[in-house]
Write an enzyme that holds these catalytic residues in place. Structure first.
Site, PDB file in Angstrom:
ATOM      1  N   GLU A  32       0.839  -1.224   0.000  1.00  0.00           N
ATOM      2  CA  GLU A  32       0.000   0.000   0.000  1.00  0.00           C
ATOM      3  C   GLU A  32       0.867   1.264   0.000  1.00  0.00           C
ATOM      4  O   GLU A  32       0.489   2.285   0.564  1.00  0.00           O
ATOM      5  CB  GLU A  32      -0.958   0.018   1.203  1.00  0.00           C
ATOM      6  CG  GLU A  32      -1.990  -1.100   1.214  1.00  0.00           C
ATOM      7  CD  GLU A  32      -3.182  -0.852   0.299  1.00  0.00           C
ATOM      8  OE1 GLU A  32      -3.425   0.300  -0.069  1.00  0.00           O
ATOM      9  OE2 GLU A  32      -3.848  -1.837  -0.047  1.00  0.00           O
TER      10      GLU A  32
HETATM   11  C1  FAD Z   1       2.038  -9.984   0.904  1.00  0.00           C
HETATM   12  C2  FAD Z   1       1.899  -9.004  -0.218  1.00  0.00           C
HETATM   13  C3  FAD Z   1       0.639  -8.600  -0.614  1.00  0.00           C
HETATM   14  C4  FAD Z   1       0.493  -7.665  -1.635  1.00  0.00           C
HETATM   15  N1  FAD Z   1      -0.755  -7.315  -2.020  1.00  0.00           N
HETATM   16  C5  FAD Z   1      -0.923  -6.470  -3.068  1.00  0.00           C
HETATM   17  C6  FAD Z   1      -2.220  -6.150  -3.551  1.00  0.00           C
HETATM   18  O1  FAD Z   1      -3.214  -6.639  -3.039  1.00  0.00           O
HETATM   19  N2  FAD Z   1      -2.322  -5.305  -4.600  1.00  0.00           N
HETATM   20  C7  FAD Z   1      -1.230  -4.776  -5.185  1.00  0.00           C
HETATM   21  O2  FAD Z   1      -1.365  -4.000  -6.136  1.00  0.00           O
HETATM   22  N3  FAD Z   1       0.015  -5.038  -4.756  1.00  0.00           N
HETATM   23  C8  FAD Z   1       0.200  -5.886  -3.718  1.00  0.00           C
HETATM   24  N4  FAD Z   1       1.451  -6.208  -3.292  1.00  0.00           N
HETATM   25  C9  FAD Z   1       2.618  -5.572  -3.938  1.00  0.00           C
HETATM   26  C10 FAD Z   1       3.168  -4.463  -3.074  1.00  0.00           C
HETATM   27  O3  FAD Z   1       2.323  -3.361  -3.081  1.00  0.00           O
HETATM   28  C11 FAD Z   1       4.584  -4.107  -3.555  1.00  0.00           C
HETATM   29  O4  FAD Z   1       5.416  -5.193  -3.228  1.00  0.00           O
HETATM   30  C12 FAD Z   1       5.100  -2.825  -2.924  1.00  0.00           C
HETATM   31  O5  FAD Z   1       4.379  -1.715  -3.382  1.00  0.00           O
HETATM   32  C13 FAD Z   1       6.589  -2.576  -3.225  1.00  0.00           C
HETATM   33  O6  FAD Z   1       6.811  -2.671  -4.590  1.00  0.00           O
HETATM   34  P1  FAD Z   1       7.944  -3.658  -5.113  1.00  0.00           P
HETATM   35  O7  FAD Z   1       7.786  -4.974  -4.436  1.00  0.00           O
HETATM   36  O8  FAD Z   1       7.882  -3.642  -6.592  1.00  0.00           O
HETATM   37  O9  FAD Z   1       9.287  -3.037  -4.581  1.00  0.00           O
HETATM   38  P2  FAD Z   1      10.265  -2.065  -5.379  1.00  0.00           P
HETATM   39  O10 FAD Z   1       9.493  -0.968  -6.037  1.00  0.00           O
HETATM   40  O11 FAD Z   1      11.178  -2.885  -6.217  1.00  0.00           O
HETATM   41  O12 FAD Z   1      11.077  -1.418  -4.179  1.00  0.00           O
HETATM   42  C14 FAD Z   1      12.153  -2.083  -3.525  1.00  0.00           C
HETATM   43  C15 FAD Z   1      12.690  -1.133  -2.473  1.00  0.00           C
HETATM   44  O13 FAD Z   1      13.158   0.078  -3.083  1.00  0.00           O
HETATM   45  C16 FAD Z   1      12.456   1.192  -2.543  1.00  0.00           C
HETATM   46  N5  FAD Z   1      12.189   2.130  -3.627  1.00  0.00           N
HETATM   47  C17 FAD Z   1      11.583   1.890  -4.805  1.00  0.00           C
HETATM   48  N6  FAD Z   1      11.524   3.013  -5.523  1.00  0.00           N
HETATM   49  C18 FAD Z   1      12.119   3.975  -4.807  1.00  0.00           C
HETATM   50  C19 FAD Z   1      12.364   5.353  -5.021  1.00  0.00           C
HETATM   51  N7  FAD Z   1      11.994   5.994  -6.126  1.00  0.00           N
HETATM   52  N8  FAD Z   1      13.002   6.055  -4.050  1.00  0.00           N
HETATM   53  C20 FAD Z   1      13.366   5.448  -2.892  1.00  0.00           C
HETATM   54  N9  FAD Z   1      13.172   4.151  -2.654  1.00  0.00           N
HETATM   55  C21 FAD Z   1      12.541   3.425  -3.587  1.00  0.00           C
HETATM   56  C22 FAD Z   1      11.164   0.606  -1.974  1.00  0.00           C
HETATM   57  O14 FAD Z   1      10.630   1.417  -0.945  1.00  0.00           O
HETATM   58  C23 FAD Z   1      11.649  -0.724  -1.442  1.00  0.00           C
HETATM   59  O15 FAD Z   1      12.265  -0.526  -0.193  1.00  0.00           O
HETATM   60  C24 FAD Z   1       1.636  -7.132  -2.264  1.00  0.00           C
HETATM   61  C25 FAD Z   1       2.915  -7.542  -1.856  1.00  0.00           C
HETATM   62  C26 FAD Z   1       3.039  -8.461  -0.845  1.00  0.00           C
HETATM   63  C27 FAD Z   1       4.417  -8.883  -0.427  1.00  0.00           C
END
Ligand code: FAD
Length: 421
Positions: A205
């Site tokens: 979220e």
């Molecule tokens: C159990 C679970 C349930 C989920 N449920 C849903 C759901 O119902 N619906 C849905 O849409 N998604 C869902 N997700 C996905 C979730 O929202 C994403 O995993 C989350 O938003 C982080 O995105 P990412 O995994 O692609 O991480 P990334 O974007 O790859 O980020 C990796 C790290 O880098 C940091 N980062 C990324 N970009 C930047 C930036 N520009 N500046 C500084 N730091 C940055 C992030 O904060 C994080 O620490 C779920 C994930 C899990 C694990």
């Protein structure tokens, strides 16, 4: 079962897609550290047909629908975190009163008492944050993007600290599973599960890092509107001259408003009784926060967006002030309704505010006294592989089982020792 999905046709459009629609296959069910009851997975949609009446909103409005649901969706997390913190308080109270070490219940040892005070005060604050932000959302009169984001960010970070402190208070039992505790005749208290379940709230979220940027963007938005052209290296000289006039007019009005305000009056917020001092602090700190944001803008100009930890600290201060205000308002409301519990609510709001003020002061200090710049250099060198030697000498944790044969580098004796395990 219904699932929302987003299709591209005439822009991005939102649909309800029923899970038993032909063409939908769940290729993989994901498994997580916690939240083992959820059903996230890799879902493939191949030639799945969705009737037009399943469309949500107008064609092309899908992104708007998705972003709007994020606001209220985000508010479920503060509620979840507040609930988790309540449970942590109960377990901390019961266990620390019951467990005797060194001749006294552990609650009477100062190190544990500090954790109990943090858990209890934070729990009440998280309840206030969840209630206030939900109330504003229910009223439907305001744009709640910032309140929802602040509530989500703050609740997920603080609830994690609360659960971590509870693990510590439970000692070895905090790390042990409920099933294992039951198997040896103890009460099955799932503290390690709480920690696992809460961890994701800092990621989904909108991760903490993204929330920081999202909220910071709003904070600097007024400056970008007033003086964005001035700090944009692409702007022509004549445009810069015009922008300078516009910026001077904005800052001539805005800067004096940061110097004085109601919070400076010693009787301000007197209606909040003993909590008035905290609301005065909130107001004065808000002005200081605005000044620091301005200094950051002046110092780094267009490069400010790259100073993410500076922005993150600004937002963390804002979140603490938001939680302080919510706590004082709720305690005051409880005080008006019920004198006895209201007095306790005021005491706890006071305790929370005093703890929060220490964190705010530290955050203000760390705005300008920190290791951000050299840390960035260290991160670059780490990425370049210069410190790979620091990774050597361990068993590879990705190789499962007790017969771990591979040791990455390190002294040969260590390798021999582990090969015989
Ligand atoms: C159990 C679970 C349930 C989920 N449920 C849903 C759901 O119902 N619906 C849905 O849409 N998604 C869902 N997700 C996905 C979730 O929202 C994403 O995993 C989350 O938003 C982080 O995105 P990412 O995994 O692609 O991480 P990334 O974007 O790859 O980020 C990796 C790290 O880098 C940091 N980062 C990324 N970009 C930047 C930036 N520009 N500046 C500084 N730091 C940055 C992030 O904060 C994080 O620490 C779920 C994930 C899990 C694990």
């Amino acid at each position: 079962m219904y699932r929302p999905a987003i299709y591209t046709a005439g822009g991005i459009t939102a649909f309800v897609v029923e899970a038993d629609t032909a063409g939908i296959t769940v290729e993989q069910r994901n498994e997580f550290m916690g939240l083992r009851g959820i059903e996230n997975g890799v879902t493939r949609l191949y030639q799945a047909r969705v009737p037009a009446e399943n469309r949500i909103g107008a064609e092309g409005d899908g992104l708007k629908v998705a972003l709007a649901t994020l606001n209220t969706g985000r508010l479920s997390l503060p509620a979840m975190c507040a609930g988790a913190a309540k449970w942590c308080t109960e377990i901390a109270r019961q266990w620390s009163g019951e467990r005797v070490q060194w001749g006294r219940p552990i609650a009477e040892h100062d190190a544990v008492a500090g954790k109990i005070a943090f858990i209890t005060a934070t729990t009440v604050a998280l309840g206030s944050v969840a209630e206030l932000s939900s109330l504003v959302a229910d009223q439907g009169r305001h744009d709640i993007r910032i309140e929802a984001a602040l509530a989500k960010l703050y609740s997920s970070e603080l609830a994690w600290l609360v659960a971590d402190d509870l693990v510590q208070i439970r000692g070895g039992r905090g790390y042990e599973t409920a099933d294992s505790l039951v198997a040896r005749g103890e009460r099955g208290v799932p503290v390690e599960r709480m920690l696992r379940d809460l961890r994701i709230t800092r990621i989904f979220e909108g991760s903490t890092e993204i929330m920081h940027l999202f909220i910071a963007r709003e904070a600097v938005d007024a400056h970008l509107t007033a003086a964005g052209a001035l700090i944009d290296p692409e702007t022509t000289v004549s445009r810069k001259v015009r922008a300078a006039g516009q910026a001077s007019r904005f800052y001539a009005r805005w800067l004096p408003s940061l110097v004085t305000g109601r919070g400076q009056h010693p009787r301000a917020y007197a209606e909040f009784g003993p909590l008035a001092t905290h609301l005065r602090f909130v107001e004065l700190a808000s002005r200081r926060l605005a000044r620091q944001t301005f200094y950051g803008m002046m110092r780094w100009q267009a490069r400010l967006e790259h100073h993410q930890r500076f922005l993150g600290r600004l937002v963390d201060i804002e979140a603490e002030l938001f939680a302080m205000s919510a706590s004082c308002v709720r305690a005051q409301q409880m005080h008006s309704n019920d004198l006895q519990q209201g007095r306790d609510a005021r005491d706890l709001a006071d305790r929370f505010c005093r703890q929060a003020r220490v964190r705010v002061q530290e955050l203000f200090e760390r705005l300008w006294t920190n290791t951000d710049a050299p840390d960035r250099a260290t991160a670059r060198r780490t990425l370049d592989g210069r410190y790979e030697w620091a990774e050597q000498g361990i068993l590879d944790p990705s190789i499962a089982g007790p017969c771990i044969a591979e040791v990455r580098g390190g002294p040969s004796e260590l390798a021999d020792q582990h090969r015989t395990v």
